[in-house]
Structures are given as structure tokens and as C-alpha cells.
Design a protein around this motif. Structure first.
Motif, PDB file in Angstrom:
ATOM      1  N   PHE A 168       0.828  -1.215   0.000  1.00 33.53           N
ATOM      2  CA  PHE A 168       0.000   0.000   0.000  1.00 33.53           C
ATOM      3  C   PHE A 168       0.860   1.262   0.000  1.00 33.53           C
TER       4      PHE A 168
ATOM      5  N   PHE B   4       2.206   2.742   2.603  1.00 31.97           N
ATOM      6  CA  PHE B   4       2.293   3.418   3.901  1.00 31.97           C
ATOM      7  C   PHE B   4       2.941   2.476   4.931  1.00 31.97           C
TER       8      PHE B   4
ATOM      9  N   LYS C 296      -7.453  -2.953   4.467  1.00 36.21           N
ATOM     10  CA  LYS C 296      -8.404  -2.017   3.890  1.00 36.21           C
ATOM     11  C   LYS C 296      -9.705  -2.763   3.607  1.00 36.21           C
TER      12      LYS C 296
ATOM     13  N   SER D 134      -8.508   6.427   3.152  1.00 39.25           N
ATOM     14  CA  SER D 134      -7.115   6.804   2.868  1.00 39.25           C
ATOM     15  C   SER D 134      -7.041   8.045   1.972  1.00 39.25           C
ATOM     16  N   LYS D 135      -8.081   8.281   1.181  1.00 40.00           N
ATOM     17  CA  LYS D 135      -8.041   9.445   0.292  1.00 40.00           C
ATOM     18  C   LYS D 135      -7.948  10.750   1.081  1.00 40.00           C
TER      19      LYS D 135
ATOM     20  N   TYR E  57      -1.568  10.352   1.196  1.00 39.85           N
ATOM     21  CA  TYR E  57      -2.027   9.946  -0.140  1.00 39.85           C
ATOM     22  C   TYR E  57      -2.512  11.094  -1.010  1.00 39.85           C
ATOM     23  N   LYS E  58      -2.902  12.233  -0.375  1.00 41.43           N
ATOM     24  CA  LYS E  58      -3.553  13.321  -1.118  1.00 41.43           C
ATOM     25  C   LYS E  58      -2.783  13.802  -2.340  1.00 41.43           C
TER      26      LYS E  58
ATOM     27  N   GLN F  36      -0.467  12.288  -4.050  1.00 42.26           N
ATOM     28  CA  GLN F  36       0.108  11.254  -4.892  1.00 42.26           C
ATOM     29  C   GLN F  36      -0.733  11.007  -6.137  1.00 42.26           C
TER      30      GLN F  36
ATOM     31  N   ARG G 142      -0.913   7.842  -8.852  1.00 42.96           N
ATOM     32  CA  ARG G 142      -0.342   6.514  -9.004  1.00 42.96           C
ATOM     33  C   ARG G 142      -0.478   5.989 -10.433  1.00 42.96           C
TER      34      ARG G 142
ATOM     35  N   ILE H 189       6.038   6.241  -2.162  1.00 43.31           N
ATOM     36  CA  ILE H 189       5.107   7.251  -2.665  1.00 43.31           C
ATOM     37  C   ILE H 189       5.322   7.460  -4.157  1.00 43.31           C
TER      38      ILE H 189
ATOM     39  N   ILE I  60       3.584  14.904   2.621  1.00 39.55           N
ATOM     40  CA  ILE I  60       3.373  13.463   2.478  1.00 39.55           C
ATOM     41  C   ILE I  60       4.101  12.708   3.593  1.00 39.55           C
TER      42      ILE I  60
END
Lengths: 160, 597
Positions: free
Chosen positions: B49, B51, B59, B106-107, B112-113, B115, B117, B366, B381
Motif C-alpha cells: 500500500f 504506507f 483495507k 485513505s483518500k 495519499y492526497k 500522490q 499513481r 510514494i 506526504i
């Protein structure tokens, strides 16, 4: 290093592995991986057999064995202890953990204890940087290890 | 396929596995089975994940509840409360350290904000051991499109237009590399995936292979189609057993589905993939050394040209790309070069995965758009420096890179800006250091690494780095002399100019970069006999303050070398000639009677 005599079935085992890779010289590293996983280490006598089977020189086999840190010519302890010395572990105090292991077991890096129970090695990054500093004993991973945890970790294996 | 109402995703990356995520999975499965819910709830072991600091992570879908630092003992509560009664287990939610509020999705987390992916898009979402889940997220669609609708030239043009550059560190344009290899005439060519991730502190390639192995296989097949190769080889570290296992499973499944092998999707295109194992040699990340290692030789680099594109594995044209580079390819082809090239900076397109580690609150993996600033990475982050300490530097590019300091916090990160700041992108390791890290020791640490990893073929690297190390060692021992700093600089430049391969040419970078940014620390060691960070043991001195010492004998009893003497209830003394500066007395003293200078 004292000479050792390989048992007949050990020689056969090595030969079988070489055959598995069609006795190709270009498969040397794969052969070494297999043999080490079976025997635990690669002493000179084993290298001689491999060289003969793959029709190459012992010097070449020795050259490859000593080049790669994954291969070892010294038998490991029953419980091989590896301390991660990757950068992430280093900045979080891996060196102090290593020193504590050395002090408690009275051996240097790359050596085994007299009773053969433990050996200490350093490795470069197992990639579990979130758990730094990391120590592995055999397959088991210990995370966030402090020098004060060392005694407890050793004790876990002492009476096995 | 069963239509599950709920999915429990458990991180099965190396880090979380070390924290018993397998046991969590087993207990969840057992409990769900006991409750007769196995047709309703699916338990999936996914890839990383990212983190890692808060692992193991569980999750819950569809409500996106993100549990952190879960232990096998929490399983019963998660099942009874969340799954059965629909009430999230509050104590396992992530707490935002800035305002102590709990965040369930997580959002909403700062981690995570920011990032985006792309390379990691499937990591933590799919079960890497099930090809169907990859296919359900557009997997192998790009390969199908290339084989049936596009010519190799068109695919290469798309990759070139996207602006993708090699993520292994060099930053060479990927499309151009493919084109060069394509244009070399030969009956046999190879595609090689460089998964020999040796940079200590970087673990993105491992995470991609563990979490989304098919994306790499798909991209290798596309590359094979473009350059005219029917064979792919993945050169992977033997130290990554989990990644090896998942790759093997992925290759087998792709073969069963006819997505790898002979006559792929009925198009007549053949492509086979095999694994080759590294054996612990950092220099094998260099492509010529890697190729020699695959041939069963010592992994020594050779002079370029000829480049592998012309003469590589077994003397045949070989296209070598790194894992993260490949992982970008299917997404680029699915979403288009134009979409991809809008992300990032002018000369560095797309995103980059960084492994954030060291003295930072949120250790983890990340992925951010190129051009994100170091400040955003470290503070937004990464959640800032551990234990509220002061940020000192961040080392990027591993043993070949350099350090960035406070002054560099606001530069947009991309290949060119990092080079201009005296560091480099490298594979994306970012080691954060605080005020307690001695920069001379850090330089020495990297040199120690290079020394061990130098293959010994060329003199500048073999001997030069040894001399550099000796000079640094002398300085950390407090024996440095006036001219040593100049000597370090001169020798570094000579090594950079004359070494054979990338390893040697970049090995002095940590020395030059730390001198450049922290010359005052070198001077403090040499001139004042002090280590400002308090790390160099030889320069430390422990003393007992007579007025504060009660003579409790605790230090006396704990000193491992018998350097402390004194009568009971009377002040004690440390014999400096015997003291090994282990610091035990300092830690043990209950009266703060021991000083460290």
C-alpha cells in the motif's frame, strides 16, 4: 582452510544439479545458487567438482563465488543472523545493534560462534525500510530492533 | 465469479509480512469461514500500500476503511464489529498527527492526497497472484491493442511522445532506446528487465514486482514486439524471494492464458520470459555488468560503446529497462502519450516513485508527479521529521547521489533540477536525515558501501575509493589534517573523470556533495576536534560532574570496560584512556551527572 572430503552422495548431488542446467558454463551462477541452497556453503572442494562438470577452470568458479556477496565459502551458523546495513537502517542505528550482537556473541561479522549456533552477517537492504533497523534470523524478520532487544532475540534461539 | 459484498485487502509486501500480515489473513479467513460468510466476504493479500510506517494495513471495501498497525489479535474485533455489525473499529483508524482527528478513508490522508499513481496503480488493489484481477483493471489490454492495431513504429512513437525517461537513474528516453535497438539488424534480440535493485533504501521495484508483476511482463512483451525480440529475461536479486515467487506465478498464469508464449492472442507473435538471479553485487545494476552476470560471469562492467542495444546478452542486441520504467508502459499505451505528457515538468514527464525512509514520520513508498517539491514530499506526504527534530538533509540517488539541504526544499524535483543541485534522481531512494546525523560519517558510510561493491577492474575505483575512505575515516577519528579536505576534493574529481563505469564515476558524489553543503562540519572535525552531530565516537567525551554524582555506583557496575572508579557515596571518575565511549553510563545515570561533550 583444512581440506574436507566430500561424501559420495554430495558429489552426486552436485553433479545432478549441473546436469539439470545441461552442464552449461553460462549457467554457473544458477548452479551455484542451487548448490548453496542445498549445502549451505560453497567450499573449495565443491567448486572443484562444479568446475569439472561445467568444463571450466576452478579459478573461474572461484572468481565468481568470491565476486558475489550472496555466495559464501564459510559454513553459516544454525541460526544465521543478518543485520541490515542499508542506509535507512544505518541512520536509525543499525550499527549499534550490530555492535551489540558482536559483543553478546563474541564473534565478528562473517564468523560463527564456537558451538555453531549463530553466525553474524551484514546485508544491504531487505527493503523493509519502514521497520528500520531490521535484523533477520533465518527467515524471520525482526523490525525496529534496539540494542536492548538483542539479548531477547538471541535467547529465543538459544535453547532450541 | 462470486459476487462478493465486501473485500478485505491485506498488505502482503515484505514489510507487512514481517509484521505477521500472513497470520492476519489466516485468522480472517478462518473467522469468516466459521461465520459462514465466505461467499459474502473476500480476503485478498495484495501488494504494498506504500504506507509502510503504519503497517500492517487492512483495507475494507466498498467503504474504503483503512486500518493501520493491525495485529493478528485485532482480527476478531474487525470481523465482529465491522463485518457483522457494520461499525468501523475506531481504535484502528489512522489519526492525523496535526489535529488528532481520525481519518477512515485513505483518500483523506495527507500521505495519499498529493500522490498520483501510475506505476503503482495496482499495488494494494489487486491480488498479485491472480491474473484475472489484473485483467479486470485493463490488464493486457495495451498488449492486445499493440499486437492487433499498431505497428512497432507506431508504438515506439507513442512511447517517445509520452516523454518517458528511464526510471533506473540514468533518465535516458525510453522510446529512443527502443528505436535504437529496433534499428539494429539481427536474427536474435533480447528484452531485459533490470530488477537488480541494489540501492540501499530503495524498494520500489520490489514493491511493483510483489504487487503488480503482470504490468512488467505485459510491458516486456510490448517492448519485444517493438524491437523484434522473442525472448525476455528478468534479472532479479536473489534477496527478494517474495518478488521471485510472485513473478514465477505471474509468468505461469500469463502462459496459461496465452498472453505470453507462442502465437500470443493468435497474432503469430512469440514472446517467452525467463528469470535470472542476481547474487548480491550492486555493480550489476549497471547494464553491461548485469549482462555479464546473466552470462554466468563476474559482474564486471565493460566500456560503452558498444551499447547493449547493439551488442548485449550473448553478443545480441539487448534492450535493458528498469522495473518502474516498464510498469509505466501499459498505462501510457492505454491512456495515450498526450495524457501522460501533461503530467510532470517540461523535460521530465509523468510521475516518479520514491522510497521515503530514514528520520521521517511516514516511511513508505510514494508516487508523485515530477515537479513536486521536496518540501511537499517531506512535510506534506512524509509528515515531517521524526521526534520533532530539525531537518538537515535528504540523500537522493543512493551511493551515487548527493544530499539536498534546507536551501533545496522548494525546487521542483525532476532529473535536471536534481543534477543541477549536485545530486541525482537515481532509482528514487530518499533517505531523510536530522540534526543528529554527522555528514562526514554519512559520506564514509557510502564510501564503505562503494568499496565493498567495487568490482576492482579499474584502478580509480578500486584504489581511489579506498584512499577516499581512509581520509574520511581519519577525519571521523579526530586525526584529520588541514590539507585532508582539499585532498578529498581533488581525488574525488580524478575518480569521477577516470573511472570505467557508472559506479566509479559517481562514487565520490556523496563526498563532494557533503563537503559542498556542510564544509563547516568537516572543519569542525579537523580543526576543533568536535563532531557537531555528536556521532563520531572518537570525538566524544563523557565526564562525571562531581557535584551531581551521588556515588550510587550504577555507572561503575554497568561500565563494560571498567573505566569508571570511585568509592560508594563519593563522586566517581571516568578514565578517558580506558573509555570506549559506549554511552552506557550516560544512559544509566539517574542524576544527569554525566555530561557528553
Amino acid at each position: 582452510m583444512p581440506k574436507i572430503k566430500l561424501a559420495e552422495n554430495t558429489v552426486q548431488l552436485i553433479k545432478d544439479i549441473c546436469v539439470e542446467f545441461e552442464n552449461k558454463e553460462s549457467e554457473l551462477i544458477n548452479v551455484l545458487h542451487q548448490v548453496q541452497s542445498k549445502l549451505g556453503y560453497l567450499p573449495a572442494e565443491v567448486q572443484e567438482v562444479i568446475a569439472k562438470e561445467l568444463k571450466t577452470s576452478v579459478a573461474k568458479v572461484y572468481g565468481v563465488v568470491t565476486f558475489y556477496s550472496f555466495f559464501t565459502m564459510i559454513p553459516q551458523g544454525e541460526n544465521p543472523i543478518s543485520i541490515c546495513m542499508g542506509t535507512a537502517c544505518y541512520v536509525r542505528g543499525a550499527e549499534q545493534v550490530l555492535n551489540e550482537f558482536k559483543r553478546q556473541l563474541k564473534v565478528e561479522v562473517g564468523e560463527s560462534t564456537e558451538d555453531g549456533k549463530f553466525s553474524i552477517n551484514c546485508l544491504r537492504c531487505v527493503g523493509a525500510c519502514g521497520l528500520a533497523p531490521v535484523v533477520t534470523v533465518g527467515e524471520k524478520v525482526y523490525g525496529r530492533v534496539a540494542p536492548t532487544d538483542v539479548k531477547k532475540i538471541i535467547a529465543e534461539y538459544h535453547n532450541r | 465469479m462470486t459476487d462478493y459484498k465486501m473485500h478485505l485487502l491485506i498488505c502482503g509486501g515484505t514489510g507487512c509480512k514481517a509484521s505477521e500480515s500472513d497470520e492476519i489473513k489466516n485468522r480472517l479467513n478462518q473467522l469468516i469461514h466459521d461465520l459462514g460468510l465466505e461467499d459474502e466476504v473476500q480476503v485478498v493479500l495484495t501488494g504494498c500500500f506504500g504506507f509502510c510506517e503504519k503497517g500492517p494495513i487492512v483495507k475494507v471495501l466498498p467503504d474504503n476503511t483503512f486500518y493501520v498497525q493491525v495485529s493478528p489479535n485485532d482480527v476478531v474485533e474487525i470481523v465482529e464489529e465491522h463485518i457483522v455489525k457494520g461499525r468501523p473499529v475506531k481504535r484502528l483508524l489512522y489519526t492525523d498527527p496535526t489535529n488528532d482527528k481520525q481519518i477512515s478513508d485513505s483518500k483523506g490522508m495527507d500521505f495519499y492526497k498529493k500522490q498520483i499513481r501510475i506505476a503503482l496503480k495496482n499495488c494494494g488493489f489487486i491480488n498479485p497472484e491472480n491474473i484475472d484481477e489484473y485483467i479486470a483493471r485493463d490488464g493486457y489490454q495495451a498488449l492486445g491493442k499493440c499486437l492487433s492495431e499498431l505497428t512497432p513504429e507506431e508504438v515506439i512513437k507513442e512511447v517517445k511522445d509520452s516523454g518517458l525517461r528511464g526510471r533506473g537513474g540514468g533518465g535516458f528516453p525510453t522510446g529512443l532506446k527502443w528505436e535504437i535497438t529496433k534499428n539494429v539488424e539481427n536474427d536474435q534480440k533480447y528484452v531485459v528487465c533490470n530488477a537488480d535493485e541494489g540501492d540501499p533504501g530503495a524498494f520500489m521495484d520490489r514493491s511493483i514486482l510483489e504487487g503488480d508483476p503482470h504490468s512488467v511482463l505485459e510491458a516486456m512483451a510490448i517492448c519485444g514486439y517493438c524491437i523484434g525480440a522473442d525472448k525476455g529475461l528478468v534479472y532479479i536479486r536473489a534477496e527478494y524471494p517474495l518478488a521471485i515467487q510472485r513473478l514465477k506465478i505471474a509468468i505461469k498464469q500469463a502462459e496459461e492464458y496465452g498472453l505470453i508464449g507462442d502465437d500470443i492472442l493468435g497474432t503469430g507473435f512469440n514472446f517467452h520470459i525467463e528469470l535470472r538471479y542476481g547474487a548480491g553485487a550492486f555493480v550489476c545494476g549497471e547494464e553491461t555488468a548485469l549482462i555479464h552476470s546473466m552470462e554466468g560471469l563476474r559482474g564486471e562492467p565493460t566500456f560503452k560503446p558498444p551499447f547493449p542495444s547493439v551488442s548485449g546478452y550473448m553478443g545480441k542486441p539487448t534492450n535493458v529497462n528498469n522495473v518502474e520504467t516498464f510498469a509505466n508502459i501499459p498505462v501510457i499505451l492505454n491512456k495515450g502519450a498526450e495524457w501522460f505528457s501533461k503530467i510532470g515538468t517540461e523535460k521530465s514527464k509523468g510521475t516518479k516513485v520514491f522510497a521515503l525512509a530514514g528520520k521521517i514520520n511516514n516511511v513508505g513508498l510514494i508516487e508523485v508527479p515530477m515537479g513536486t517539491t521536496l518540501r511537499e514530499v517531506i512535510y506534506d506526504i512524509g509528515g515531517g521529521i521524526k521526534d520533532g527534530k530539525e531537518f538537515k538533509a535528504v540523500q537522493t540517488g543512493g551511493p551515487s547521489g548527493g544530499c539536498l539541504t534546507k536551501e533545496d526544499l522548494d525546487i521542483p524535483i525532476d532529473y535536471d533540477n536534481l543534477l543541477a543541485s549536485g545530486s541525482m534522481m537515481g532509482s528514487g531512494g530518499m533517505i531523510v536525515m536530522d540534526e543528529n546525523d554527522c555528514m562526514v560519517s554519512i559520506a564514509k558510510f557510502y564510501l564503505d558501501f562503494t568499496l565493498e561493491e567495487s568490482c576492482g577492474k579499474c584502478t580509480p575505483c578500486r584504489v581511489g575509493n579506498k584512499r577516499l575512505y581512509e581520509l574520511l575515516d581519519k577525519i571521523t577519528q579526530g586525526k584529520g589534517e588541514e590539507q585532508d579536505i582539499e585532498k578529498l576534493k581533488d581525488l574525488s574529481v580524478v575518480i569521477k573523470d577516470t573511472a570505467l563505469c557508472g559506479l566509479g564515476q559517481t562514487s565520490p558524489n556523496p563526498v563532494l556533495s557533503t563537503i559542498n553543503n556542510f564544509e563547516h562540519e568537516y572543519h569542525a572535525h579537523v580543526h576543533d576536534g568536535k563532531c557537531p552531530a555528536g556521532q563520531c565516537k572518537s570525538l566524544l567525551r563523557y565526564d562525571i560532574v562531581e557535584d551531581l554524582c551521588t556515588g550510587c555506583t550504577l555507572c561503575f557496575r554497568n561500565c563494560p570496560v571498567g573505566a569508571i572508579s570511585g568509592e560508594r557515596r563519593a563522586p566517581h571518575f571516568i578514565d578517558q584512556t580506558l573509555c570506549i565511549k559506549c554511552g552506557v553510563c550516560y544512559e544509566k545515570c539517574k542524576f544527569n551527572a554525566i555530561t557528553l561533550t
